[in-house]
Design an enzyme around this catalytic site. Structure first.
Site, PDB file in Angstrom:
ATOM      1  N   SER A   1       0.855  -1.177   0.000  1.00 59.30           N
ATOM      2  CA  SER A   1       0.000   0.000   0.000  1.00 59.30           C
ATOM      3  C   SER A   1       0.893   1.229   0.000  1.00 59.30           C
ATOM      4  CB  SER A   1      -0.864  -0.002   1.264  1.00 59.30           C
ATOM      5  OG  SER A   1      -1.502   1.245   1.461  1.00 59.30           O
TER       6      SER A   1
ATOM      7  N   TYR B   1      -1.030  -1.666  10.858  1.00 60.54           N
ATOM      8  CA  TYR B   1      -1.312  -1.833   9.427  1.00 60.54           C
ATOM      9  C   TYR B   1      -0.210  -1.193   8.589  1.00 60.54           C
ATOM     10  CZ  TYR B   1      -3.472  -1.423   4.860  1.00 60.54           C
ATOM     11  OH  TYR B   1      -3.712  -1.488   3.517  1.00 60.54           O
TER      12      TYR B   1
END
Length: 187
Positions: free
Chosen positions: A111, A124
């Site tokens: 990401s 995360y």
């Protein structure tokens, strides 16, 4: 094509969509890759079916929103297990055969979150940084072997991830409508 996810119903829905557009053989394997032993079970299942992956896309993952000290430790460790450990385990289990064949590829989905700290999503963001670092290192290790390893680092997109993460309003991630997962994959 082998599809792996927790939900057999979801897998069968995706299989139906793909089968309606392409004439590929599609195998579904319902499995929670965050659970201990699941990645070995997946590789064993592929072997039992005489399936050897040419390209692996490690896309399983989830996030949680909130202060790390206030979120469930167990949920955060489960996220780390899925986002980092499962991806690493699968990559390391398929890589030797790919190197032996001198062909293959691994795409690890990270990401843009990998490139900055993530207050209120600390674990995360850290797992995605791991994915990029691990993928870049493997890429260098296999350079010239016929095997390619890369990380894919999309920005925010409309997926079930926002719901699972506890985001009440995904629009706060972007002043405009988020792109669909399909449009990100098409890039």
């Amino acid at each position: 094509l082998v599809l792996v996810a927790r939900s057999e119903e979801g897998l069968n829905r995706v299989r139906g969509i793909i089968a309606g557009k392409h004439s590929a053989s599609i195998v579904v394997i319902p499995l929670d890759l965050s659970q201990p032993g699941s990645t070995k079970a997946l590789i064993d299942e592929l072997s039992a079916r005489s399936l050897t992956p040419d390209v692996v896309v490690n896309n399983a993952g989830f996030g949680l929103v909130g202060k790390a000290a206030e979120l469930s430790v167990d949920q955060q460790l489960n996220m780390n297990d899925l986002n980092s450990r499962a991806l690493t385990d699968i990559s390391l289990r398929v890589l030797p055969a790919m190197l032996g064949r001198k062909s293959g590829g691994i795409i690890n989905v990270a990401s843009v979150a990998a490139f900055l700290p993530g207050p209120n999503m600390a674990v995360y963001f850290a797992t995605k940084a791991f994915v990029v670092s691990f993928s870049d290192a493997l890429h260098e290790e296999v350079r010239g072997s016929g095997v390619n390893v890369m990380s894919l680092c999309p920005g925010p997109a409309e997926t079930g991830c926002q719901f699972r993460a506890g985001m009440k309003d995904a629009r706060r991630l972007s002043p405009t409508k988020l792109p669909s997962a399909a449009s990100v994959a098409a890039l």
